[in-house]
Enzyme design. Sequence first.
Site: not given
Lengths: 314, 314
Positions: B126, B178
């Site tokens: 991630e 994001t």
Amino acid sequence: MSVTVLAPATVANMVCGFDVLGFALAEPADTMHLRLTDTPGVTIINEDDFDLPTEPTRNVAGGALLALLREAPGVGIEVRINKAIRPGSGIGSSAASAAGAVVGANALLNNRFSKEDLVRFAMFGEEVASGVQHADNIAPCLYGGVTLIRSTAPLDIVPLPTPPLWVTVVHPQIEVKTADARAILKRQVPLPTAIRQWGNVGGLVAGLCLQDYNLIGRALEDFIVEPVRSILIPGFAEVKAASREAGALGGGISGSGPSIFMLSQEEATARAVAAAMQAVYDRLSIAQFTYVTRMNTEGVRVVRSTEQVEIPLF
Amino acid sequence: MSVTVLAPATVANMVCGFDVLGFALAEPADTMHLRLTDTPGVTIINEDDFDLPTEPTRNVAGGALLALLREAPGVGIEVRINKAIRPGSGIGSSAASAAGAVVGANALLNNRFSKEDLVRFAMFGEEVASGVQHADNIAPCLYGGVTLIRSTAPLDIVPLPTPPLWVTVVHPQIEVKTADARAILKRQVPLPTAIRQWGNVGGLVAGLCLQDYNLIGRALEDFIVEPVRSILIPGFAEVKAASREAGALGGGISGSGPSIFMLSQEEATARAVAAAMQAVYDRLSIAQFTYVTRMNTEGVRVVRSTEQVEIPLF
């Protein structure tokens, strides 16, 4: 016809679950005897030494009963009250008076009202006590076990599965005014702190549902209210540390204080926690009462009725 | 020896459970084939059309595998990746790459690592994707079902009981960065709003544990993040209203968007919700993909191994 009810003490603001999670204690509980009278209205008779008002509009049980009688016109109810839960202790003394009174009255009236109705009536009793209608203690007092108030408008009460738990409560003889406890709260919460708090709320609810005591213990942490409110309770940090040391799963301020509660999985642990709490307040020369008790899982209980052997509560 | 794994899409930020609740979807899922090689290190082969980097330090699966290999020195792993989860969709594409890769590698290494280890390795994947190590999608991808991240430091993942639920996802073809979705968040939350939110978190967790669909529906409301983030997703309010109208229990933004998910109790409802979502984006002339699927309740699955019929995952 008359009934006797036992109305339990309750803990609101269950650590991370500020304003949403609370639970009921097996002890202490108020005893109330109620009977129908020929004169419409409410008659309050205090049989304890707390010298609470007997004028129904100024009495918590009275306020709740008057709300109920607005939907049962012409009925007369007399209630004799023996409080065992000390007013001002922070373990739901006013909620017990209000909830006990309406459950007793409802039993006398063949349970014509729903549990939701009774919550609504009892909240008028809380208004007499604090000026605010809230269900933080009313909900666990009426439902028993741990209750979640998911929403206040509309009111949405969720009774949660409650695993066997022991509770230790210490009530140090100091005064914490609810108004002060409210005023000291910070009005804004940093988003990361709010996220940590609702992680714990989720963890606590899951721990209760799954009977996972370790998870319950990990989730019993309050990042928002306890850090500011505990300042009002001398010895709080010491009590908390000593209780964890003695084996408690965790705990915190009961309601807005001054009582502090701790949860334990075993009775022996709960008693060791009580001794640890007492030791802290003895060192501080502050008198206290302590209680070691199970959770109450049934709420207000009708224990005797002159005309029926057993009254189904709801 | 080689293995094939299926790594599911996931929804993070499950409505009121921002940053703490997520769940896994049965579809779509990435397929990955892994084998041990004689050359130590990681070899990435993309077999899809997404043109992702194959340099291990710049590839999400590679980052996760390199983290694993730091604790399994001398091992060589080749992974061939067929992604079905579109990058940038907001349904955990990078988490699937990271989690799938480490589960596959662990199967090749006789499951020497614990699930907690795999979470830790996958979080390095991630980090390659977003610069931040987070478990919001990794946790449900590895555990399946709905997962609660009670705490991030220390990491405490609680798999929740998950009642049968259908999920409808619409992925409108727009881009939500994001970073923008993060920047738009308010840094402070009014305490009463935070309380409403954690009332819903408690209600949602209780609803899942108690299989109370009505409660799940009542609790699927987000007072904090959705009101600001939904501004970045054209048609969001219309999709939500049309989905509820079609019978969905509720839903919201998946991850940081642009995908929107809705939960339903029945497959027929979930399909009606998909039609309602499509109608909204057709009116707005925005292309979209929709998925109607069950929840995945087992996490990443090892589907084939050349040397063992079945590999116990953990």
